[in-house]
Design an enzyme around this catalytic site. Structure first.
Site, PDB file in Angstrom:
ATOM      1  CG  HIS A 185       3.931  -1.766  -4.847  1.00  0.00           C
ATOM      2  ND1 HIS A 185       2.780  -2.511  -4.931  1.00  0.00           N
ATOM      3  CD2 HIS A 185       4.942  -2.582  -5.273  1.00  0.00           C
ATOM      4  CE1 HIS A 185       3.076  -3.733  -5.393  1.00  0.00           C
ATOM      5  NE2 HIS A 185       4.378  -3.796  -5.593  1.00  0.00           N
ATOM      6  CG  ASN A 245      -1.861  -1.213   1.194  1.00  0.00           C
ATOM      7  OD1 ASN A 245      -2.062  -1.812   0.137  1.00  0.00           O
ATOM      8  ND2 ASN A 245      -2.406  -1.574   2.336  1.00  0.00           N
ATOM      9  CB  VAL A 246       1.139   3.959  -2.318  1.00  0.00           C
ATOM     10  CG1 VAL A 246       1.934   2.954  -3.150  1.00  0.00           C
ATOM     11  CG2 VAL A 246      -0.264   4.129  -2.903  1.00  0.00           C
ATOM     12  CB  CYS A 298      14.244  18.273 -10.262  1.00  0.00           C
ATOM     13  SG  CYS A 298      15.594  18.055  -9.099  1.00  0.00           S
ATOM     14  CB  THR A 347      -2.427  -8.833  -1.173  1.00  0.00           C
ATOM     15  OG1 THR A 347      -1.899  -8.810  -2.506  1.00  0.00           O
ATOM     16  CG2 THR A 347      -1.868 -10.037  -0.426  1.00  0.00           C
ATOM     17  N   PRO A 401     -11.623 -12.023   2.370  1.00  0.00           N
ATOM     18  CG  PRO A 401     -12.987 -10.125   2.121  1.00  0.00           C
ATOM     19  CD  PRO A 401     -11.585 -10.549   2.451  1.00  0.00           C
TER      20      PRO A 401
HETATM   21  C1  BJW Z   1     -10.046  -7.536   1.723  1.00  0.00           C
HETATM   22  C2  BJW Z   1     -11.009  -6.715   2.215  1.00  0.00           C
HETATM   23  C3  BJW Z   1     -11.108  -6.647   3.591  1.00  0.00           C
HETATM   24  C4  BJW Z   1     -11.150  -6.534   0.123  1.00  0.00           C
HETATM   25  N1  BJW Z   1     -10.286  -7.367   4.347  1.00  0.00           N
HETATM   26  N2  BJW Z   1      -9.234  -8.261   2.471  1.00  0.00           N
HETATM   27  C5  BJW Z   1       5.481 -12.465 -13.376  1.00  0.00           C
HETATM   28  C6  BJW Z   1       4.395 -12.909 -14.092  1.00  0.00           C
HETATM   29  C7  BJW Z   1       3.560 -11.994 -14.739  1.00  0.00           C
HETATM   30  C8  BJW Z   1       3.793 -10.616 -14.669  1.00  0.00           C
HETATM   31  C9  BJW Z   1       4.860 -10.178 -13.957  1.00  0.00           C
HETATM   32  C10 BJW Z   1       5.685 -11.090 -13.313  1.00  0.00           C
HETATM   33  N3  BJW Z   1       6.658 -10.382 -12.670  1.00  0.00           N
HETATM   34  C11 BJW Z   1       6.444  -9.062 -12.868  1.00  0.00           C
HETATM   35  C12 BJW Z   1       5.372  -8.917 -13.676  1.00  0.00           C
HETATM   36  C13 BJW Z   1       4.820  -7.613 -14.113  1.00  0.00           C
HETATM   37  C14 BJW Z   1       4.004  -6.924 -13.054  1.00  0.00           C
HETATM   38  C15 BJW Z   1       2.913  -7.857 -12.544  1.00  0.00           C
HETATM   39  O1  BJW Z   1       3.014  -8.487 -11.495  1.00  0.00           O
HETATM   40  N4  BJW Z   1       1.800  -7.935 -13.232  1.00  0.00           N
HETATM   41  C16 BJW Z   1       0.684  -8.795 -12.795  1.00  0.00           C
HETATM   42  C17 BJW Z   1      -0.567  -7.942 -12.629  1.00  0.00           C
HETATM   43  C18 BJW Z   1       0.523  -9.939 -13.756  1.00  0.00           C
HETATM   44  N5  BJW Z   1       4.841  -6.482 -11.967  1.00  0.00           N
HETATM   45  C19 BJW Z   1       5.552  -5.375 -12.070  1.00  0.00           C
HETATM   46  O2  BJW Z   1       5.584  -4.719 -13.084  1.00  0.00           O
HETATM   47  C20 BJW Z   1       6.393  -4.989 -10.867  1.00  0.00           C
HETATM   48  N6  BJW Z   1       7.713  -4.704 -11.255  1.00  0.00           N
HETATM   49  C21 BJW Z   1       8.558  -5.675 -11.642  1.00  0.00           C
HETATM   50  O3  BJW Z   1       8.250  -6.826 -11.578  1.00  0.00           O
HETATM   51  O4  BJW Z   1       9.787  -5.224 -12.099  1.00  0.00           O
HETATM   52  C22 BJW Z   1      10.642  -6.154 -12.781  1.00  0.00           C
HETATM   53  C23 BJW Z   1       9.945  -6.623 -14.039  1.00  0.00           C
HETATM   54  C24 BJW Z   1       9.392  -5.714 -14.889  1.00  0.00           C
HETATM   55  C25 BJW Z   1       8.691  -6.136 -16.037  1.00  0.00           C
HETATM   56  C26 BJW Z   1       8.550  -7.492 -16.297  1.00  0.00           C
HETATM   57  C27 BJW Z   1       9.109  -8.423 -15.417  1.00  0.00           C
HETATM   58  C28 BJW Z   1       9.812  -7.978 -14.287  1.00  0.00           C
HETATM   59  C29 BJW Z   1       5.871  -3.683 -10.247  1.00  0.00           C
HETATM   60  C30 BJW Z   1       4.475  -3.787  -9.764  1.00  0.00           C
HETATM   61  C31 BJW Z   1       3.980  -2.404  -9.327  1.00  0.00           C
HETATM   62  C32 BJW Z   1       2.513  -2.428  -8.925  1.00  0.00           C
HETATM   63  N7  BJW Z   1       2.014  -1.083  -8.846  1.00  0.00           N
HETATM   64  C33 BJW Z   1       0.667  -0.866  -8.343  1.00  0.00           C
HETATM   65  C34 BJW Z   1       0.340   0.640  -8.441  1.00  0.00           C
HETATM   66  C35 BJW Z   1       1.098   1.417  -7.352  1.00  0.00           C
HETATM   67  C36 BJW Z   1       0.915   2.901  -7.483  1.00  0.00           C
HETATM   68  C37 BJW Z   1      -0.509   3.329  -7.272  1.00  0.00           C
HETATM   69  O5  BJW Z   1      -1.110   3.020  -6.232  1.00  0.00           O
HETATM   70  O6  BJW Z   1      -1.017   3.994  -8.167  1.00  0.00           O
HETATM   71  O7  BJW Z   1       0.562  -1.329  -6.994  1.00  0.00           O
HETATM   72  S1  BJW Z   1      -0.577  -1.828  -9.201  1.00  0.00           S
HETATM   73  C38 BJW Z   1      -1.550  -2.168  -7.770  1.00  0.00           C
HETATM   74  O8  BJW Z   1      -1.509  -3.598  -7.508  1.00  0.00           O
HETATM   75  C39 BJW Z   1      -0.814  -1.504  -6.592  1.00  0.00           C
HETATM   76  C40 BJW Z   1      -0.933  -2.559  -5.536  1.00  0.00           C
HETATM   77  O9  BJW Z   1       0.051  -2.367  -4.518  1.00  0.00           O
HETATM   78  C41 BJW Z   1      -0.760  -3.828  -6.310  1.00  0.00           C
HETATM   79  C42 BJW Z   1      -1.280  -5.043  -5.595  1.00  0.00           C
HETATM   80  O10 BJW Z   1      -2.664  -4.998  -5.428  1.00  0.00           O
HETATM   81  P1  BJW Z   1      -3.339  -5.553  -4.099  1.00  0.00           P
HETATM   82  O11 BJW Z   1      -2.855  -4.774  -2.938  1.00  0.00           O
HETATM   83  O12 BJW Z   1      -3.199  -7.014  -4.023  1.00  0.00           O
HETATM   84  O13 BJW Z   1      -4.858  -5.108  -4.320  1.00  0.00           O
HETATM   85  P2  BJW Z   1      -6.016  -5.843  -5.177  1.00  0.00           P
HETATM   86  O14 BJW Z   1      -7.044  -4.828  -5.463  1.00  0.00           O
HETATM   87  O15 BJW Z   1      -5.460  -6.604  -6.309  1.00  0.00           O
HETATM   88  O16 BJW Z   1      -6.598  -6.916  -4.144  1.00  0.00           O
HETATM   89  C43 BJW Z   1      -7.298  -6.492  -2.981  1.00  0.00           C
HETATM   90  C44 BJW Z   1      -7.604  -7.733  -2.167  1.00  0.00           C
HETATM   91  O17 BJW Z   1      -8.182  -7.312  -0.923  1.00  0.00           O
HETATM   92  C45 BJW Z   1      -8.630  -8.675  -2.831  1.00  0.00           C
HETATM   93  O18 BJW Z   1      -8.135  -9.994  -2.795  1.00  0.00           O
HETATM   94  C46 BJW Z   1      -9.869  -8.556  -1.935  1.00  0.00           C
HETATM   95  O19 BJW Z   1     -10.601  -9.762  -1.815  1.00  0.00           O
HETATM   96  C47 BJW Z   1      -9.244  -8.183  -0.618  1.00  0.00           C
HETATM   97  N8  BJW Z   1     -10.112  -7.456   0.262  1.00  0.00           N
HETATM   98  N9  BJW Z   1     -11.683  -6.121   1.101  1.00  0.00           N
HETATM   99  C48 BJW Z   1      -9.360  -8.183   3.703  1.00  0.00           C
HETATM  100  N10 BJW Z   1     -12.041  -5.852   4.136  1.00  0.00           N
HETATM  101 ZN    ZN Z   2      16.690  16.355 -10.232  1.00  0.00          ZN
END
Ligand code: BJW
Ligand code: ZN
Length: 245
Positions: free
Chosen positions: A120, A103-104, A147, A188, A214
């Site tokens: 992140h 989380n950010v 900057c 997550t 959930p």
């Molecule tokens: C509850 C609830 C309640 C609801 N109680 N629970 C391998 C395979 C395929 C792709 C890739 C791979 N390796 C890397 C990639 C590419 C990519 C990636 O993973 N893509 C996938 C989507 C397939 N990853 C990246 O690009 C990362 N960088 C990287 O790997 O660099 C090297 C590299 C580059 C390129 C290729 C290969 C390697 C960087 C990832 C950056 C993610 N950025 C974001 C945005 C941040 C800025 C912003 O906020 O604007 O980060 S995207 C977004 O997703 C945000 C989150 O931190 C992140 C994760 O999401 P999260 O937190 O899991 O949220 P949700 O909405 O998905 O889920 C919420 C959950 O809560 C749900 O399950 C609900 O059920 C639950 N919930 N209410 C408990 N009350």
């Molecule tokens: Zn600079």
């Protein structure tokens, strides 16, 4: 039958070192939208137009505006009991607690947690696209800020798709998971890598894992204990169970 809460509390009772991995579901109960739920950000906005380096190069003012709105929304929310319980566990010294968050929004810090790894980045941070300059007071940032040290463009201090995580953050997170007696994965979808690989590391090393969510996720069938409920009520129940012992 023993409930998920009882099983999780039993694991926590014998843990000295607890590592917590949180995602957007942790903040959902503070009123911050998640990304991939039906009412999440990615249901209304296209991540390719807002959360990639290419999107920022194409239209920096549009991307900055989105982050400005997200920062404004943060000012209307507060950490909830779940954030406070995790911070209190850290302070009470019952275990050594490390929080790894995707989380950010800074809500773990605002709840008083000190040991937080932000994988992140942070909404309240801008950094230079060319030099090491950063600032965390973003109140009077213009639509396409520059900057003060090298005049290059400033960018939001978050991690977009295709970008590396902050220097050292992932390595430290791997160490925290590897050294843990228990990993608690909260709110997550476990879809975004490399964050999602932290649970895989725990499975490979035999670190018992508890999932609080959930909904089903790719790790739900692999964890030791699964609690299919919201994070706030679950952490309140766990806190109550631990207080009894
Ligand atoms: C509850 C609830 C309640 C609801 N109680 N629970 C391998 C395979 C395929 C792709 C890739 C791979 N390796 C890397 C990639 C590419 C990519 C990636 O993973 N893509 C996938 C989507 C397939 N990853 C990246 O690009 C990362 N960088 C990287 O790997 O660099 C090297 C590299 C580059 C390129 C290729 C290969 C390697 C960087 C990832 C950056 C993610 N950025 C974001 C945005 C941040 C800025 C912003 O906020 O604007 O980060 S995207 C977004 O997703 C945000 C989150 O931190 C992140 C994760 O999401 P999260 O937190 O899991 O949220 P949700 O909405 O998905 O889920 C919420 C959950 O809560 C749900 O399950 C609900 O059920 C639950 N919930 N209410 C408990 N009350
Ligand atoms: Zn600079």
């Amino acid at each position: 039958m023993e409930s998920g809460i009882d099983k999780a509390a039993a694991l926590l009772r014998v843990s000295k070192r607890l590592t917590v991995l949180t995602g957007a579901g942790m903040s959902a109960e503070s009123g911050v939208p998640t990304f991939r739920d039906p009412d999440g950000y990615w249901s209304r906005f296209n991540p390719a137009e807002l959360a990639t380096p290419a999107a920022f190069r194409l239209d920096p003012a549009k991307v900055w505006e989105w982050y400005r709105l997200r920062r404004a929304a943060l000012r209307t929310v507060e950490p909830h009991d779940g954030h406070r319980i995790l911070a209190a566990w850290e302070k009470a010294g019952r275990f050594h607690v490390d929080i790894i968050t995707q989380n950010v929004d800074g809500l773990h810090h605002r709840a008083g947690a000190a040991r937080v790894i932000e994988l992140h980045g942070r909404l309240e941070l801008a950094r230079c696209t060319a030099c090491a300059y950063r600032r965390d007071d973003l109140d009077d940032l213009g639509p396409d800020p520059r900057c003060p040290e090298c005049s290059a463009r400033l960018r939001p201090g978050v991690v977009w798709f295709g970008e590396s995580l902050p220097e050292g953050a992932f390595d430290t997170a791997v160490e925290c998971v590897s050294a843990a007696d228990c990993l608690l994965v909260i709110g997550t979808s476990s879809l975004v890598y490399p964050a999602a690989s932290l649970s895989e590391i725990a499975f490979a090393r035999g670190v018992p894992t508890i999932e609080i969510n959930p909904s089903d996720t790719p790790i739900s069938d692999l964890v030791r204990v699964r609690i299919k409920r919201g994070c706030r009520e679950t952490l309140l129940s766990l806190e109550a169970a631990l207080a009894k012992s």
